[in-house]
Structures are given as structure tokens and as C-alpha cells.
Design a protein around this motif. Structure first.
Motif, PDB file in Angstrom:
ATOM      1  N   VAL A   1      27.454  50.955 -60.848  1.00  0.00           N
ATOM      2  CA  VAL A   1      27.593  49.440 -61.014  1.00  0.00           C
ATOM      3  C   VAL A   1      25.989  48.914 -60.433  1.00  0.00           C
ATOM      4  O   VAL A   1      25.854  49.140 -59.372  1.00  0.00           O
ATOM      5  N   VAL A   2      25.271  48.278 -61.572  1.00  0.00           N
ATOM      6  CA  VAL A   2      23.812  48.343 -61.228  1.00  0.00           C
ATOM      7  C   VAL A   2      23.586  46.526 -61.445  1.00  0.00           C
ATOM      8  O   VAL A   2      23.957  46.071 -62.263  1.00  0.00           O
ATOM      9  N   VAL A   3      23.177  45.916 -60.233  1.00  0.00           N
ATOM     10  CA  VAL A   3      23.200  44.418 -60.401  1.00  0.00           C
ATOM     11  C   VAL A   3      21.428  44.183 -60.016  1.00  0.00           C
ATOM     12  O   VAL A   3      20.942  44.866 -59.250  1.00  0.00           O
ATOM     13  N   ASP A   4      21.038  43.105 -60.884  1.00  0.00           N
ATOM     14  CA  ASP A   4      19.585  42.616 -60.680  1.00  0.00           C
ATOM     15  C   ASP A   4      19.527  41.653 -59.459  1.00  0.00           C
ATOM     16  O   ASP A   4      20.601  40.887 -59.406  1.00  0.00           O
ATOM     17  N   LEU A   5      18.694  41.981 -58.776  1.00  0.00           N
ATOM     18  CA  LEU A   5      18.266  40.817 -57.432  1.00  0.00           C
ATOM     19  C   LEU A   5      16.857  41.228 -57.257  1.00  0.00           C
ATOM     20  O   LEU A   5      16.509  42.434 -56.755  1.00  0.00           O
ATOM     21  N   ASP A   6      16.215  39.903 -57.051  1.00  0.00           N
ATOM     22  CA  ASP A   6      14.841  40.029 -56.718  1.00  0.00           C
ATOM     23  C   ASP A   6      14.664  40.656 -55.190  1.00  0.00           C
ATOM     24  O   ASP A   6      15.480  40.414 -54.481  1.00  0.00           O
ATOM     25  N   THR A   7      13.457  41.387 -55.344  1.00  0.00           N
ATOM     26  CA  THR A   7      12.994  42.020 -53.872  1.00  0.00           C
ATOM     27  C   THR A   7      12.903  41.102 -52.625  1.00  0.00           C
ATOM     28  O   THR A   7      12.984  41.461 -51.475  1.00  0.00           O
TER      29      THR A   7
ATOM     30  N   SER B   1      20.498  36.804 -48.365  1.00  0.00           N
ATOM     31  CA  SER B   1      19.872  35.683 -47.858  1.00  0.00           C
ATOM     32  C   SER B   1      18.205  36.001 -48.132  1.00  0.00           C
ATOM     33  O   SER B   1      17.929  37.323 -48.332  1.00  0.00           O
ATOM     34  N   GLY B   2      17.507  34.803 -47.942  1.00  0.00           N
ATOM     35  CA  GLY B   2      15.902  35.302 -48.149  1.00  0.00           C
ATOM     36  C   GLY B   2      15.242  34.145 -48.630  1.00  0.00           C
ATOM     37  O   GLY B   2      15.793  32.864 -48.749  1.00  0.00           O
ATOM     38  N   HIS B   3      14.141  34.287 -48.762  1.00  0.00           N
ATOM     39  CA  HIS B   3      13.101  32.999 -49.301  1.00  0.00           C
ATOM     40  C   HIS B   3      12.954  33.409 -50.928  1.00  0.00           C
ATOM     41  O   HIS B   3      12.126  34.226 -51.082  1.00  0.00           O
ATOM     42  N   PRO B   4      13.544  32.634 -51.900  1.00  0.00           N
ATOM     43  CA  PRO B   4      13.509  33.292 -53.203  1.00  0.00           C
ATOM     44  C   PRO B   4      12.173  32.866 -53.710  1.00  0.00           C
ATOM     45  O   PRO B   4      11.283  31.854 -53.173  1.00  0.00           O
ATOM     46  N   LYS B   5      11.650  33.525 -54.595  1.00  0.00           N
ATOM     47  CA  LYS B   5      10.348  33.274 -55.175  1.00  0.00           C
ATOM     48  C   LYS B   5       9.984  32.089 -55.534  1.00  0.00           C
ATOM     49  O   LYS B   5      10.811  31.252 -56.079  1.00  0.00           O
TER      50      LYS B   5
ATOM     51  N   TRP C   1      17.279  34.348 -57.897  1.00  0.00           N
ATOM     52  CA  TRP C   1      18.139  33.693 -56.763  1.00  0.00           C
ATOM     53  C   TRP C   1      19.632  33.902 -56.783  1.00  0.00           C
ATOM     54  O   TRP C   1      20.079  33.762 -55.602  1.00  0.00           O
ATOM     55  N   ILE C   2      20.154  34.845 -57.547  1.00  0.00           N
ATOM     56  CA  ILE C   2      21.471  35.446 -57.594  1.00  0.00           C
ATOM     57  C   ILE C   2      21.735  36.654 -57.876  1.00  0.00           C
ATOM     58  O   ILE C   2      20.819  36.962 -58.764  1.00  0.00           O
ATOM     59  N   PRO C   3      22.447  37.347 -57.147  1.00  0.00           N
ATOM     60  CA  PRO C   3      22.740  39.054 -57.858  1.00  0.00           C
ATOM     61  C   PRO C   3      23.688  38.619 -59.215  1.00  0.00           C
ATOM     62  O   PRO C   3      24.437  37.792 -59.262  1.00  0.00           O
ATOM     63  N   CYS C   4      22.962  39.394 -60.289  1.00  0.00           N
ATOM     64  CA  CYS C   4      23.555  39.089 -61.691  1.00  0.00           C
ATOM     65  C   CYS C   4      23.309  40.124 -62.472  1.00  0.00           C
ATOM     66  O   CYS C   4      22.568  40.964 -62.238  1.00  0.00           O
ATOM     67  N   LYS C   5      23.837  40.389 -63.566  1.00  0.00           N
ATOM     68  CA  LYS C   5      23.337  41.185 -64.598  1.00  0.00           C
ATOM     69  C   LYS C   5      22.509  40.386 -65.715  1.00  0.00           C
ATOM     70  O   LYS C   5      22.763  39.636 -66.327  1.00  0.00           O
ATOM     71  N   ASP C   6      21.254  40.933 -65.382  1.00  0.00           N
ATOM     72  CA  ASP C   6      20.149  39.884 -66.029  1.00  0.00           C
ATOM     73  C   ASP C   6      19.974  40.262 -67.217  1.00  0.00           C
ATOM     74  O   ASP C   6      18.804  41.011 -67.859  1.00  0.00           O
TER      75      ASP C   6
END
Length: 956
Positions: free
Chosen positions: A59-65, A113-117, A152-157
Motif C-alpha cells: 500500500v503506497v501513500v503519498d505524503l510530502d517530506t 505532524s509537521g510544518h506543511p510547505k 498536507w494529508i496522506p493520500c493517493k495523489d
């Protein structure tokens, strides 16, 4: 809608869908987040619900670093299952303990959590916008269309997978308000915070899921839709803008009426029609349009931003391109709706005015709707930097629909648009999500063909599947007007033309892409072709007439033949220009000098290519760099510029040729008043330099390529170069090859004889003379054209192998009658003024049988004076090295002619670039990215105009 220089790159979204993501279908996102304005951070949990579509253990999910995963919980069919977790750049890879099977349902809860772009150029290069209201309160909004919701959210982009529903629980500090998609289900208050629960019950693009956070006030306006139902238009605005919003809402209601009447009911009326004021221009977030257009109308009297974003509720949100390759369905369709709205308000004239604003913004660099998958970065941004938008999905999309309207008729087009939105009347009544669907351009093609009853494949192949647009070539041929559609690869394009002659309009069928119309006594100026500009093409007929008129006034007697216009040119012509035979007697005899003119615009720079021989018809490198006009001028008395009575040798001089160019520049500068750049290659580059030395102010910059300044009839520097260039082992192979060929003389002569018979060549100098000169020429040509040492036939090679290689490097045709006749003017000039090179016989002298004293003078025309002026080129060189400013020299390090290159001194403002190992074919594009940037920076400094980089060089 045009091209924007954004100065920042997106992180990208979509593209080819990887198998691990294609293996599941997202059904629901449950988003539970806290937004902390003072920290510009977020934290919480997103739970993804999905159904397995293909067996997979991943299961591969997109999420910004920028966001860190703290914990993940995985359940399959309600039972918790172990996971192996790996972070790979902008993705989280989860490996299940077993293969997931088709039909199984799973839930993945990701705590992070984190500081989104932070969005550097929202909405085009997006992320979170952390702004403040005029009163200093937090004003926050998301915009992630081109970057993806994974910022900003884990998703299938990927646009091909829309969740059926979404729940958002967003916690913010009091008194901030969260305006999001769908319906507000409740607000919980606790300890100085509030949690807003928004619920979406229709499929939604992941980039459409949006947060808008501020101390909003809500204003509303009651509207009755086309079904007779009352609904509220709701706008969350900053308190200071409440009155402006109240004034605009009635206009927005009219926008909604327009769309509903044209396309069918508002698709999301079961949820809401919402707008949120944001600190950027806008975005089409489903049921909560982002608006930041300052409450001002456009030039056509309406709020273009709202009208455009509202259109996306149909084009983009209800009807969604399954792949970004079909992005034009979102943007082009919406933009065309604005043209129709202009038509409704201002009539057909207003419509055409609106269409006219689109044309200048189109680039035509990439296909509007290619067959292969594309990401947002590939489709919307301009390569290679991806910091500038490519707005063709808007503007060209408009022109495609505009042209389609002409072809199939307004009624068929409007039926097609409505059916594309709602395939059936029954579908117009749906609000449960079944009205939403994924589409491609093929869907629209099918509908348009059904509604028009026409085969439209040819139309869409031209306008969607490749970037070049049709060009209508218009020429007078005797008593006929010749019309021909010019397209790449001889594509079929039977687009009929409307023509007005003597006030009467007629429709001309273009069978085989062409037609001929008898003119009689009618002048071309009395004809109007496509008078209302319905067909999107490279240039309009009235633009052609304007260009021809201007050039005819500047160059009386010039003749035009319109040719294929490639690259950035909108028109391209073969010209024949009357020139004085002798510029000392300008009223005396004339000859017709051939030139090629590529027209890019009266306000664009001008590239003047001074050819050294005949004129070659292609787009020159400086023209591409500067997106410039291009005038390629054939050297006097070469090619088709030879007088009917033959060459008057006494007028074939450098000074006479330079006067040809000076006369053209003097007459054309009032018409083309931007920057002028001269250029040329080899002898043409040499001509560029001679011209610069004689008339230094005619052009702003000179770019000579591989241009020698030769100082004697047989300049010894070329011999020195041949004896020292490259590796000694290569020079030794060359010497051995020369000797082996001459040792194998008779067999090679047999090959020459066979080849000549096959090609229909004749040698008045004799085949044996041709052979020996070719052998003597070989070292010069080898280094000139960049031969490869490993390809040189060694001892033991067959006669055919030897001849084939000699022929490839030198070309035995160089000595045939046809070539020698063609180059007679060149040999004459080299022997009189330009100088040339000699032949080193030391290596093969003992093997020469017929050419005992080789010289290029042997090939010069007979019966003419060949007295050499050894001062002419020395004066040119002296000027170039001490006074030659704004000259960009391009040379190849191995090129034999580089031995005669110019070495500008510190007294000049010049740049010499030598490509290590480069040949006579060296161009700017062959240099390293660093060196190319040096060249571009120099040109920008000298010309003060923008440079378009070649190949994949990025200048930010």
C-alpha cells in the motif's frame, strides 16, 4: 490564463499511476487535524478507507517530506494487521504481512505532524498560505492543485481516484472559522478552540479538499435554480469586505444561472454553493470556491475569477479528467464558457473580442491533449525550469472549441458541451454522486461526432494530439488564388474556408487540404479569407497582407511565395529582392537576390543571416534563442541569385555583397525597429564579420559561427593545425589511411566509377584527379567535421571500406562537375579576396601520379582575373581584434578552420567560445549548460531582451 513567470517549482502531482497505487481504490478519507497558526504547523490523523482492485502486498501513500509520520495502524476487513513501513522521498510504503486480495477492504490510519510547505506562489505553486487579515488575525488557506493534497494529508495523489466521501474535523483557535467543502455537520467548542466537522458526500478530487481559516463573516443570497429549487449562495468573507461581497453576490447568481442554462443544474446543490475569500487569486475547490480577485470586474464587465472557478464545478469537479494529459477539459472548457458569457452580455462582436485576447497568449510547445500520461508539472508548467506556466490548456483550449463551433455549428457544439456535462436528462436530476465521472478527451470527441454527425478525428488529431497548428498558405499563381493547409507530417485537414469576394461570401471546400480560386481582375487585397477569424491557424489573411504590404513598401519590387512556417514563425516566405548589380551605379542593372523571411512580429528582434553560398531554409539557432524574425539572404550570384545573363565576375566582391546587406538593413529597420543581430556559418560567418567591420552600427550584435579570417591564398595555419590537433595516434591513423588508399588506387577508382555511374556524376577534372584531391583533402575534412579515430579503416581494409569512408568524410561529389560549377563563385572569391587553405603532400608525395602541385586555384573559373588582394582580410582582422564589439564567436576546438579564428583583444567587448573537441558543426546548443548560460547572459547584457534557452538548459 496566460503565461506566468512564477519563480518557483511545484512538487508535482499525478502522472503515470504506479501499479502499487492502481491496486486500490480510495472510498473515504477521514481527516482529523489541528491547525496551529502561530507555529505554522498541523498535527492529527488521516484514515484512508479503500478497496483492493488487484492483488498486492504493498500500500503506497503519498505524503510530502515536510510531514513526519508518528504511527500507522492498518486494518483489513476490520481486523488489525501488521505492517512494514518505509519512507521513500514523498511516499510512505506499507508492506502487508500477506497479499491483499481483490474485493477486500482496508483502513489505514496515519498519525502525523509537521510544518506543511508554505505556498511560494499560490495557487500555482501551492501549499499552505499563512497570511494575516488587515486587522492582524490569522488568514490561512490551502491550494494544492499542481502539487497534490499530499502536501498536507496522506493520500493517493492521482486524479483517477476520487474518494466517494470525506469527513473533515478541523480544530482551530477561537474565534477563527473554518470554511471547507460539503456540509457543516457541527462545531465543538473547548478550551479556547473550535473543531469544525465538514462532510462531503460526493466524489471529490484530492486537490479540491480545502481549508479556509479566518475570522470570517458569512453573507448569503437566495437563488432559484433551473429546477425551481431555492438555494443559498454563501460567501465566507473577511469582515472588512462584507459590503463588497453583498454587492457582488447578485452578479454571481447570474453566473450560476448562465451555467445552469447552458450545461444543466448546479451539480452539488445537495451540499452547498460556497465561496471563501482567500489571500491568493483563487481556485476551484468543490462547493467552496477560493476567491481573491479584489471584487473587481475584467475588461468585459464581469468578475472573471468567480465566473471561471464556478465553471469548474461542472468542468473539473463533476466532470474530471482521469489523467492530467486531458487538463484542457477543465481549463479550456471553463475559459470558453467565459467567451459564451461575454457573447450573452455583449453580443457576437464581444465574443470575438474575447476570443481575440486568447490568441497572443498561446505557445504551442506541447500537445494540448497527448495520448500519454502527464503530471501537473509536465502539463501546466514550461520545461525545463518548470517555474513558468504554460497556459495553453486555457487559451488554446478556447480556440479549439471556437474553431469547432465554426466547423459543426453553434447548436451542435452547445449540445456537445451539455452532453459532456450531463450525458442524459436523467443524470441532471442526480445529486448522490453518480453525476460525477472521470473522462478523457476521447469522450468529448465521441460526443461531438454524435451531435454533429461528422467524422472529427482529423480535427482533434491536429488540434489536440500534437502541438503545431495549421497554417494557411496563400499564394497567387497566375490568374488563380492558391490556398493550401500546411501541417506537420502531411496530416489530413479538410477544414472548409469562408471567403468574401466582392462583398459575397462563399464556403470553399479544401479537398486534399487545398483549393484554387479564379481571380479574374480581382486583386488579393480585395479578398477576405475567414473574415471573422473562426479558424485557429498560424496567421490570419489580413496579417499576411499587412506583412506583404510593409515589406513591399520597404523593398519595392519584392516578390513573395509563402512557404511552411516552422517553430515560432507565423509566416514564412521565399523572397526575390531587386538589388543593384553594381552599388556604385544604383540605378543601373539589377539582379534578383533570393532570401527567406520568417515573420515573428513587427515588434520582435531581427536575425539577419548572411549566407556564404546559397540560402538554406531552416530556423537558425539565434532566431530560436531570441524568438526573432529571421531574414536569410543568399550571397549574391550564388544559388538562385545568379543573374539570367550569368555571373558578372567583376561585381562578385566582398564590398558589393556587404552593400547588399546594408541596403536591406537600411530599408527594413524602419519597419522592424527592435534589436538586429547578424549571424552566419563558416563562409557566411566570415561574411558576418566583414559586414560588421564595414558597417559596425548596422546591427546590435553579431554571432558568427566557425568563421575563419584567412590571411593568404594558402594559409599555413591550417597545416599547422592538422599536424598538431588531437592525439598523435589519430594523426598517424590518418596518414596511414591516406597512403593505403593511394596504394589501392585502381580498386578505389573502380569504386569511384561505380558510384559515379550510380549517382549520375561526371568529372571533367577526371576521376583520378578527384581521387588524389580527396586523399589530400582528407586530413582537413576529418578534423573539420569531427571524425572518429576508431572508424578510420586500417591496413587490410577492402577497397569498398576505404572508399566508403573517404566518401563519408570528404565526399567524392565535391569534385564532380555539378559541385564545381556550383562552387565556382566560391573558388573565385577565395582566390581574389578571401584566401583559402593549401595541401600538405609530404605524407603521400611519392604516391601522387596526376596532382603534382595541388592548389585550390585549380578549381577556380577560367578566363577571369584572379589577382589576390592580400590586404583585404588583414584589415578586417585588425578591426575585429581591436574594435569589434558585441561579437559572439562560436568555434569548435578540432575544426580545421578554427586555426584561422579571431582572437579578440581586451580592447573589444566580445566573447569567444571554443568547444573542446568541437567540429565545424559546433553550435551554442553543443556547449555545457554552464557555458550556455554564459552565452545567454552575454546576449541579455548586450541586447537587453529575453533569451529562450536551447535544449534543456534552465535559466531562472
Amino acid at each position: 490564463m496566460g503565461q506566468r513567470k512564477l519563480g518557483a517549482k511545484p512538487t508535482d502531482s499525478g502522472g503515470v499511476l504506479m501499479p502499487e497505487q492502481a491496486a486500490y481504490d480510495v472510498t473515504h478519507y477521514h481527516i482529523d487535524l489541528e491547525v496551529i497558526p502561530e507555529e505554522k504547523s498541523i498535527l492529527g490523523t488521516v484514515t484512508i478507507s479503500a478497496k483492493v482492485m488487484a492483488p498486492s502486498e504493498w500500500v503506497v501513500v503519498d505524503l510530502d517530506t515536510a510531514l513526519k509520520v508518528q504511527k500507522s495502524t492498518f486494518k483489513v476487513e476490520g481486523k488489525e494487521a501488521p505492517l512494514e513501513v518505509k519512507r521513500k522521498k514523498g511516499q510512505v510504503w506499507y508492506r502487508s504481512s500477506r497479499m491483499l486480495q481483490v474485493g477486500e477492504e482496508w483502513k489505514l490510519a496515519i498519525n502525523y505532524s509537521g510544518h506543511p510547505k508554505e505556498a511560494p506562489r499560490a495557487p500555482w505553486v501551492g501549499g499552505f498560505s499563512w497570511a494575516e487579515t488587515p486587522q492582524g488575525a490569522p488568514w490561512i488557506a490551502t491550494s494544492v492543485q499542481f502539487d497534490g493534497a499530499d502536501l498536507w494529508i496522506p493520500c493517493k495523489d492521482h486524479p483517477s481516484d476520487e474518494p466517494d466521501s470525506v469527513d473533515l474535523h478541523i480544530t482551530v483557535p477561537k474565534p477563527l472559522v473554518v470554511a471547507s467543502n460539503g456540509q457543516l455537520k457541527g462545531i465543538k467548542k473547548f478550551k479556547g478552540k473550535k473543531t469544525y466537522h465538514w462532510q462531503i458526500n460526493t466524489p471529490i478530487n484530492n486537490y479540491d479538499i480545502a481549508l479556509n481559516i479566518a475570522p470570517y463573516k458569512e453573507v448569503s443570497y437566495e437563488y432559484t435554480n433551473v429546477l425551481g429549487e431555492k438555494m443559498l449562495l454563501r460567501w465566507w468573507v473577511l469582515p472588512s469586505h462584507q459590503k463588497q461581497a453583498e454587492v457582488l453576490l447578485p452578479e454571481f447568481a447570474d453566473h450560476l444561472r448562465f451555467y445552469e442554462e447552458k450545461l444543466g443544474p448546479y451539480p452539488f446543490r445537495n451540499e452547498k454553493y460556497g465561496i471563501a475569500e482567500v489571500p491568493f487569486l483563487g481556485m476551484e475547490h468543490q462547493t467552496i470556491i477560493a476567491y481573491g480577485a479584489n471584487f473587481k470586474p475584467n475588461a468585459f464587465g464581469f468578475d472573471f475569477l468567480h465566473h471561471h472557478e464556478l465553471g469548474h464545478e461542472w468542468w473539473g469537479n463533476m466532470v474530471t479528467a482521469a489523467d492530467w494529459k486531458d487538463f484542457w477539459i477543465h481549463e479550456g472548457f471553463c475559459s470558453y464558457m467565459q467567451a459564451l458569457y461575454t457573447e450573452e452580455k455583449k453580443g457576437l462582436e464581444g465574443y470575438h473580442q474575447y476570443i481575440g485576447t486568447m490568441r497572443p497568449k498561446i505557445r504551442n510547445i506541447q500537445a494540448l491533449a497527448p495520448i500519454t500520461s502527464k503530471s501537473t508539472k509536465e502539463k501546466y508548467f514550461h520545461a525545463p525550469c518548470y517555474t513558468e506556466s504554460d497556459g495553453d490548456i486555457y487559451t488554446k483550449g478556447v480556440l479549439v472549441l471556437h474553431t469547432l463551433r465554426y466547423l459543426i455549428g453553434e447548436e451542435a457544439l452547445m449540445r456537445s458541451l451539455r452532453k459532456m456535462a450531463y450525458p442524459s436528462k436523467e443524470m441532471e436530476g442526480k445529486t448522490d454522486g453518480s453525476q460525477c465521472r472521470l473522462v478523457s478527451s476521447s469522450d468529448f470527441i465521441t460526443i461531438a461526432e454524435q451531435e454533429s454527425g461528422q467524422d472529427l478525428d482529423w480535427f482533434f488529431e491536429v488540434y489536440l494530439r500534437q502541438p503545431q497548428i495549421p497554417n494557411l498558405l496563400v499564394n497567387k499563381e497566375g490568374d488563380y488564388l492558391s490556398l493550401r493547409w500546411d501541417l506537420p507530417k502531411e496530416m489530413d485537414f479538410p477544414m472548409p474556408l469562408e471567403i468574401e469576394i466582392g462583398g459575397q461570401r462563399q464556403r470553399i471546400e479544401m479537398t486534399g487540404n487545398q483549393a484554387k480560386i479564379p481571380l479574374g481582375n480581382i486583386n488579393m487585397e480585395e479578398i477576405s479569407i475567414d473574415p471573422d477569424n473562426w479558424i485557429y491557424k498560424k496567421s490570419e489573411y489580413k496579417e499576411k497582407l499587412a506583412f506583404r504590404k510593409q515589406l513591399s513598401e520597404g523593398l519595392p519590387g519584392v516578390t513573395f511565395k509563402e512557404l511552411k512556417a516552422s517553430d515560432h514563425f507565423s509566416q514564412y516566405y521565399e523572397l526575390f529582392i531587386p538589388q543593384p548589380m553594381d552599388h556604385q551605379s544604383p540605378d543601373g542593372d539589377r539582379f534578383m537576390q533570393r532570401a527567406y523571411f520568417g515573420f515573428a512580429g513587427f515588434d520582435r528582434p531581427m536575425i539577419l543571416e548572411t549566407e556564404g553560398y546559397g540560402a538554406y531554409n531552416y530556423t537558425k539557432e539565434p532566431s530560436k534563442l531570441l524568438q526573432a524574425n529571421q531574414l536569410v539572404v543568399e550571397y549574391r550570384f550564388y544559388g538562385r541569385s545568379v543573374p539570367e545573363s550569368g555571373i558578372p565576375w567583376e561585381y562578385l566582391t566582398n564590398d558589393q555583397a556587404i552593400e547588399d546587406y546594408h541596403r536591406l538593413v537600411t530599408r527594413l529597420k524602419p519597419i522592424f525597429s527592435s534589436k538586429w543581430v547578424s549571424t552566419g556559418i563558416s563562409k557566411g560567418g566570415e561574411t558576418t564579420l566583414i559586414y560588421k567591420s564595414k558597417y559596425p552600427n548596422d546591427v546590435d550584435v553579431a554571432i558568427p559561427y566557425v568563421a575563419p579570417i584567412i590571411l593568404s591564398r594558402e594559409d599555413p595555419r591550417t597545416d599547422i593545425h592538422i599536424q598538431t590537433v588531437g592525439e598523435k595516434s589519430t594523426r598517424d591513423r590518418i596518414a596511414v589511411f591516406q597512403r593505403e588508399v593511394l596504394k589501392n588506387r585502381q580498386a578505389i577508382l573502380n569504386e569511384i566509377h561505380r558510384y559515379a555511374a550510380e549517382k549520375g556524376m561526371h568529372f571533367k577534372v577526371g576521376e583520378e584527379v578527384a581521387l588524389e584531391y580527396a586523399v589530400l583533402e582528407f586530413p582537413f575534412s576529418y578534423w573539420q567535421w569531427g571524425g572518429k579515430p576508431e572508424e578510420i579503416p586500417g591496413k587490410g581494409a577492402s577497397a569498398k571500406e576505404q572508399f566508403d569512408y573517404l566518401n563519408r568524410i570528404v565526399g567524392i561529389s565535391f569534385y564532380c562537375d555539378k559541385t564545381l560549377d556550383r562552387l565556382a563563385p566560391s573558388y573565385y572569391q577565395h582566390m581574389r579576396e578571401l584566401g583559402y587553405y593549401g595541401f600538405d603532400t609530404s605524407n603521400v608525395k611519392d604516391l601522387l601520379e596526376v596532382v603534382k602541385t595541388p592548389t585550390n586555384r585549380f578549381f577556380a573559373p577560367e578566363g577571369v582575373t584572379l589577382t589576390y588582394d592580400n590586404t583585404y582580410m588583414r584589415k578586417v582582422l585588425d578591426y575585429l581584434e581591436t574594435k569589434g564589439n558585441n561579437i559572439l564567436y562560436i568555434y569548435g576546438g578540432y575544426d580545421t578552420w578554427g586555426a584561422c579564428s579571431v582572437n579578440p583583444t581586451d580592447q573589444t567587448n566580445a566573447l569567444k567560445m571554443v568547444l573542446e573537441g568541437g567540429s565545424h558543426s559546433t553550435r551554442i546548443k553543443d556547449f555545457s549548460e554552464e557555458d550556455q548560460k554564459k552565452v545567454y547572459a552575454t546576449l541579455v547584457k548586450w541586447l537587453n531582451i529575453e533569451v529562450t534557452p536551447l535544449e534543456n538548459v534552465c535559466i531562472e
